[in-house]
Design an enzyme around this catalytic site. Structure first.
Site, short mmCIF file in Angstrom:
data_model
loop_
_atom_site.label_atom_id
_atom_site.label_comp_id
_atom_site.label_asym_id
_atom_site.label_seq_id
_atom_site.Cartn_x
_atom_site.Cartn_y
_atom_site.Cartn_z
N SER A 124 8.83 22.35 51.82
CA SER A 124 9.70 21.21 51.54
C SER A 124 11.13 21.67 51.76
CB SER A 124 9.48 20.69 50.14
OG SER A 124 9.74 21.71 49.24
N LYS B 161 15.86 11.59 57.60
CA LYS B 161 14.83 12.04 56.66
C LYS B 161 14.02 10.79 56.29
CE LYS B 161 14.01 14.88 52.65
NZ LYS B 161 13.01 14.07 51.98
N ARG C 163 0.15 16.77 52.85
CA ARG C 163 0.72 18.05 52.47
C ARG C 163 0.00 18.66 51.26
NH1 ARG C 163 6.87 18.89 50.79
NH2 ARG C 163 6.21 17.66 49.03
N GLU D 293 6.01 12.23 59.49
CA GLU D 293 6.00 11.41 58.29
C GLU D 293 5.33 10.07 58.56
OE1 GLU D 293 7.57 13.07 55.88
OE2 GLU D 293 8.11 11.61 54.32
N CYS E 285 39.60 -4.82 15.41
CA CYS E 285 39.90 -4.73 16.83
C CYS E 285 40.51 -3.35 17.11
CB CYS E 285 40.88 -5.83 17.23
SG CYS E 285 41.55 -5.59 18.90
N CYS F 217 46.81 -10.37 20.49
CA CYS F 217 46.29 -9.01 20.68
C CYS F 217 46.74 -8.48 22.06
CB CYS F 217 44.76 -9.01 20.59
SG CYS F 217 44.07 -7.41 20.99
S1 IVH Z 1 11.56 18.97 58.23
C1 IVH Z 1 10.53 22.83 56.59
N1 IVH Z 1 12.29 16.62 59.03
O1 IVH Z 1 10.99 15.68 53.75
C2 IVH Z 1 10.13 21.54 56.06
N2 IVH Z 1 11.16 16.78 56.98
O2 IVH Z 1 11.50 17.72 51.38
C3 IVH Z 1 9.91 20.65 57.20
N3 IVH Z 1 10.81 14.65 55.87
O3 IVH Z 1 7.96 17.13 53.07
C4 IVH Z 1 10.50 19.39 56.93
N4 IVH Z 1 11.77 13.41 57.38
O4 IVH Z 1 7.86 15.05 54.41
C5 IVH Z 1 11.68 17.33 58.07
N5 IVH Z 1 13.00 14.60 59.88
C6 IVH Z 1 12.38 15.30 58.92
C7 IVH Z 1 11.83 14.69 57.79
C8 IVH Z 1 11.23 15.47 56.83
C9 IVH Z 1 11.14 13.41 56.23
C10 IVH Z 1 10.13 14.98 54.61
C11 IVH Z 1 8.94 15.84 54.80
C12 IVH Z 1 9.07 16.98 53.84
C13 IVH Z 1 10.22 16.56 52.98
C14 IVH Z 1 11.07 17.74 52.66
#
Ligand code: IVH
Length: 675
Positions: A83, A116, A137, A171, A412, A434
Site C-alpha cells: 500500500s 489514485k 489484495r 483498481e 450574555c 448589546c
Molecule cells: S500504486 C506500491 N497507483 O491505492 C503500491 N495505487 O494505498 C502500488 N491505488 O492498494 C500502488 N490508484 O489499490 C497505485 N494509480 C494508482 C492507484 C493505486 C489507486 C490504490 C491501490 C493501493 C492503494 C495504496
C-alpha cells in the site's frame, strides 16, 4: 506533547482505529467515514514518527488491512501487494522528497503522477496471453480468488497478445452514475444501500454469484505492470520507467489514467498536476481520492526499498478529506444579530475540503447534549453541505478524564446582562444595546444581499469599530482613504478599493435597503414585499410612511403575519432607528426609484446557479438575463442558492443542489420564469 502523553494517546488511537478497522474491513460496514478513520490513522502515524520507539507490531500502521473472506479460495501473491503512505499537503510531500534525496542524493528525479482510483485493488495474472486468475489484495500476501467475477468486467481483457506470465495490477471501480443507479435499485427492493463507490465496488466483487457482479458494471484501471523483463514482454528492453509500464499496459489493452496521468520533472510540476486533477475531480465519472506519485525510474524505485508495508519510492498525495478528526480546544458563546446565543466549538485547525477549519457551530444546548461534547474532546468534523463546519461525532473513547463540561451561560458573554431562554433551547440576550448584536447588525448591513460592499467583511469592520473609525453603519459612508490606510493590513491600494466599493454601494434598491436594516423577522422576501407595497425612494417620505403603518396595513400584505408586523412597527417607532435613517440620508445613501414596470420580481435578490448545457442560450447569456431581472447569478451552489438551472448532462453542482435542497429547474421552467 511529552512522551508519556504521546504514549497514552497512541494506545487509545490504536484501540479505536482497530475497532473501526474490524468493522470496515471484516464486517464491511463503518460507523464513521473512511476519511475520518484515515485522519485518525494519520495522527497515529505522525505520533509514531515522532516517537519511533513507541511503535509496536500490533499498531494499525504496521499491517495491511483486510482479512480475506472465508467463502473465496485463497491465492498467494507472487510478490506482495503493497500500500502507500499518504501525504496531505505540499509540505508533507516535500518532506517525503527530502527523505528520498537523503537516501539517493541527486538533483532531480522525474516522477510519474497518476490518479489514485477509489476502488478495490486487484492483481490480474495472464499466462501465455490467457487470463489465468485474479485476486484481491487481501492482507497483501494472500488475497481472494475473484476470477469469475473479474471476468465480467469489460475493461479487463480476457486475452492479451503476450507470451509467458504477465501480472497487471490495478483498481476495480464503479462510476458515480452507476453507484446512484444501483443504490436506487437496492433501496427499492429493500437491499443493502452502499455508503460510497469504493464499498460498492468491493461489495460487488465479493459476490459469490458472478451474475450480480456483472449487473454492477464495474470498471478497471491498470496502474502497475509487475512483469518488467524483456524475456516476457515483447518490448526489446527491460522497462526502465514506470511511464513505460503505463504505455505497455495500454498497448496490452488496459485502461490507465489516460490524460490524467503524466511524467513530472520536479516537485513544482507535481503540485501543478495535483491542482489540475483536484479541479477536474468533481467532473470525473468516477471517484478518485488523490494522486499517486512514483519515482519514474524503476531501478531507483527498487533501490529505495520498502518501509513497513509501503514502498519508499511512491506516495499517495491525497485530496483534503471531507471529514477529519480534531480536538475541541474551547467552547465559546457567540451573540448573533438578534441576540441569539450560539455555542461554538473552537477547534485545533484542520484541513477539510481544502480549507482550514478552526471553529464549528454547536447550534444550541440541545445539540451539545445530543453530542455529549466536552471541552478537550476529540471529535470528527465535517462540512454540512460541503460548506459549513459541523461536529459529527465525539470520540468518547479518546477521553483522558481531563475534559471539561460546558454549560450555556446565564448572562450574555458580551454585555453581561441576564439572558432569557426561548423555545427549542434557544438562549437569547435581550439587551437592545448589546455591542455584540450591534456588531452583527453591521456585518449584516454590508453583506451580499444587503448593501453588498465588496471587500468589506467582518474582519475589516472589526478593525473599523475597534479603532473608533465608525460607530454605526452610516459612518461607513463617511470614511476617507486617509482614515483607513494607516490601519494594519491596509495598503494604500486596498484602502482606495474599499472607499471606491463603498461609494459604488451608496445607491441601493428599496428592497435591499429594508433588508439591510436588519429588522427582526424581515428577511429578503418580506423586504421585497414591503418595497413592492410601499415603493418610496425619498427618505423623509419613507420615514413618514413607515412610521405610520398600522399592524393592519402591514398584515394586509400577503405573507405578513402579526409577529412580523409587530416587529416592523417596533423598528420604525424607535427614535434611535429614525435617527439612523436620517444619518444614512445625510451620508449620501440613495434609494433607487423603483422601476415603473418592475421586471420579474421573482428574480429580485434570488441567486441562480447554472449547470450543464442549455439549448436556447449559452450560460453567459442566461447569467446576463438573470442579472437584468435583478437576480444574482453565481458559480457555486451553497445554502444561499435559490435556484439551480440544470441543462444537459449537469455536473456536480446538481448533486450538491439536491443535497442542500435548492430548487432545481429545467431549461423550460427557467425560460418561463424569465419571460
Ligand atoms: S500504486 C506500491 N497507483 O491505492 C503500491 N495505487 O494505498 C502500488 N491505488 O492498494 C500502488 N490508484 O489499490 C497505485 N494509480 C494508482 C492507484 C493505486 C489507486 C490504490 C491501490 C493501493 C492503494 C495504496
Amino acid at each position: 506533547m511529552t512522551k508519556s502523553e504521546a504514549k497514552e494517546r497512541i494506545e487509545k488511537l490504536k484501540k479505536l482505529i482497530d475497532k473501526y478497522r474490524y468493522q470496515y474491513h471484516v464486517l464491511n460496514k463503518l460507523e464513521i467515514s473512511e476519511e475520518a478513520l484515515d485522519s485518525l490513522k494519520h495522527e497515529l502515524k505522525k505520533l509514531e514518527d515522532e516517537f519511533p520507539d513507541l511503535v509496536t507490531p500490533d499498531s494499525p500502521t504496521q499491517r495491511v488491512a483486510g482479512k480475506p473472506l472465508k467463502e473465496f479460495k485463497k491465492i498467494r501473491h507472487q510478490s506482495k501487494m503493497m500500500s502507500l503512505e499518504d501525504v496531505f499537503s505540499e509540505e508533507e510531500f516535500s518532506e517525503w522528497l527530502a527523505r528520498i534525496k537523503k537516501l539517493a542524493p541527486r538533483d532531480n528525479f522525474p516522477f510519474y503522477s497518476e490518479p489514485k482510483f477509489d476502488g478495490l485493488a486487484l492483481s490480474v495474472v495472464y499466462e501465455d496471453g490467457i487470463l489465468k486468475y485474479t485476486a484481491t489484495r487481501g492482507d497483501g500476501e494472500i488475497g481472494e480468488d475473484v476470477t469469475q467475477n473479474v471476468r465480467t468486467i469489460e475493461s479487463v481483457p480476457l486475452r492479451i497478445d503476450q507470451k509467458g506470465r504477465v501480472e497487471v495490477r490495478g483498481e476495480a471501480i464503479i462510476t458515480k452514475k452507476n453507484f446512484e443507479i444501483i443504490n436506487r435499485g437496492q433501496k427499492k427492493k429493500g437491499g443493502k444501500v452502499y455508503a460510497n463507490t469504493r464499498n460498492l465496488a468491493a461489495g460487488s466483487l465479493r459476490q459469490l454469484d458472478p451474475k450480480i457482479t456483472a449487473s454492477r458494471r464495474l470498471d478497471f484501471f491498470a496502474y502497475d505492470l509487475i512483469t518488467k523483463t524483456s524475456d516476457v514482454l515483447k518490448t526489446s528492453d527491460v522497462l526502465e520507467f514506470h511511464s513505460e509500464e503505463h504505455k505497455t499496459l495500454r498497448e496490452l489493452g488496459f485502461k490507465t489514467g489516460g490524460d490524467l496521468e503524466r511524467r513530472c520533472e520536479n516537485a513544482a510540476e507535481v503540485f501543478k498536476h495535483y491542482k489540475k486533477i483536484a479541479e477536474k475531480r468533481e467532473k470525473l465519472a468516477y471517484n478518485i481520492d488523490g494522486i499517486v506519485i512514483s519515482i519514474d525510474s524503476n531501478e531507483l524505485f527498487k533501490k529505495l526499498g520498502v518501509v513497513g508495508k509501503a514502498p519508499r519510492g511512491a506516495i499517495a498525495f491525497k485530496f483534503s478529506p471531507k471529514e477529519a478528526a480534531t480536538k475541541v480546544e474551547d467552547i465559546v458563546v457567540q451573540v448573533g444579530r438578534t441576540g441569539a446565543l450560539t455555542p461554538v466549538a473552537i477547534l485545533r485547525p484542520v484541513e477539510i475540503g481544502g480549507v482550514t477549519v478552526s471553529r464549528a457551530t454547536l447550534h444550541n444546548e440541545d445539540e451539545i447534549k445530543r453530542l455529549g461534547i466536552k471541552i478537550g474532546d476529540s471529535v470528527i468534523v465535517g462540512r454540512a453541505g460541503d460548506v459549513i463546519p459541523d461536529v459529527r461525532k465525539v470520540l468518547k473513547e479518546l477521553r483522558t478524564g481531563r475534559e471539561k463540561e460546558f454549560h450555556m451561560p446565564k448572562h450574555c458573554p458580551v454585555c453581561n446582562k441576564p439572558t432569557k431562554k426561548e423555545k427549542e433551547m434557544l438562549a437569547k440576550c435581550v439587551n437592545k444595546n448589546c455591542p455584540a448584536m450591534h456588531r452583527e447588525n453591521l456585518y449584516h448591513f454590508v453583506s451580499r444581499k444587503a448593501f453588498n460592499i465588496d471587500g468589506l467583511g467582518p474582519k475589516i469592520l472589526d478593525a473599523f469599530l475597534d479603532n473608533g473609525l465608525i460607530q454605526d453603519a452610516a459612518d461607513i459612508f463617511e470614511l476617507k482613504e486617509d482614515d483607513i490606510a494607516p490601519l494594519e493590513r491596509f495598503g494604500e491600494k486596498s484602502a482606495e478599493n474599499i472607499i471606491l466599493a463603498i461609494k459604488n454601494a451608496r445607491k441601493i434598491s428599496l428592497a435591499r435597503f429594508l433588508y439591510a436594516l436588519g429588522i427582526l423577522h424581515v428577511g429578503e422576501e418580506t423586504a421585497l414585499l414591503l418595497a413592492k407595497q410601499f415603493p418610496i425612494s425619498n427618505f423623509q417620505f419613507l420615514i413618514k410612511k413607515y412610521k405610520n403603518l398600522s399592524s393592519e396595513n402591514l398584515q394586509n400584505i400577503q405573507d405578513i403575519g402579526p409577529k412580523v408586523a409587530e416587529s416592523i412597527r417596533n423598528w420604525f417607532q424607535d427614535e434611535h432607528n429614525i435617527k439612523f435613517l436620517e444619518k444614512l440620508e445625510k451620508a449620501g445613501v440613495k434609494i433607487e426609484k423603483p422601476a415603473l414596470h418592475v421586471s420579474s420580481p421573482k428574480l429580485q435578490g434570488k441567486t441562480f446557479v447554472f449547470t450543464g448545457e442549455m439549448e436556447s442560450m449559452s450560460r453567459d447569456e442566461a447569467k446576463a438575463k438573470v442579472r437584468d431581472l435583478g437576480g444574482d447569478p453565481s458559480e457555486t451552489v451553497s445554502k444561499n442558492t435559490d435556484y439551480v438551472v440544470a441543462g444537459y448532462s449537469p455536473g456536480s453542482k446538481y448533486d450538491k443542489a439536491k443535497k442542500l435542497g435548492a430548487k432545481i429547474m429545467g431549461e423550460k421552467e427557467f425560460l418561463k420564469l424569465i419571460k
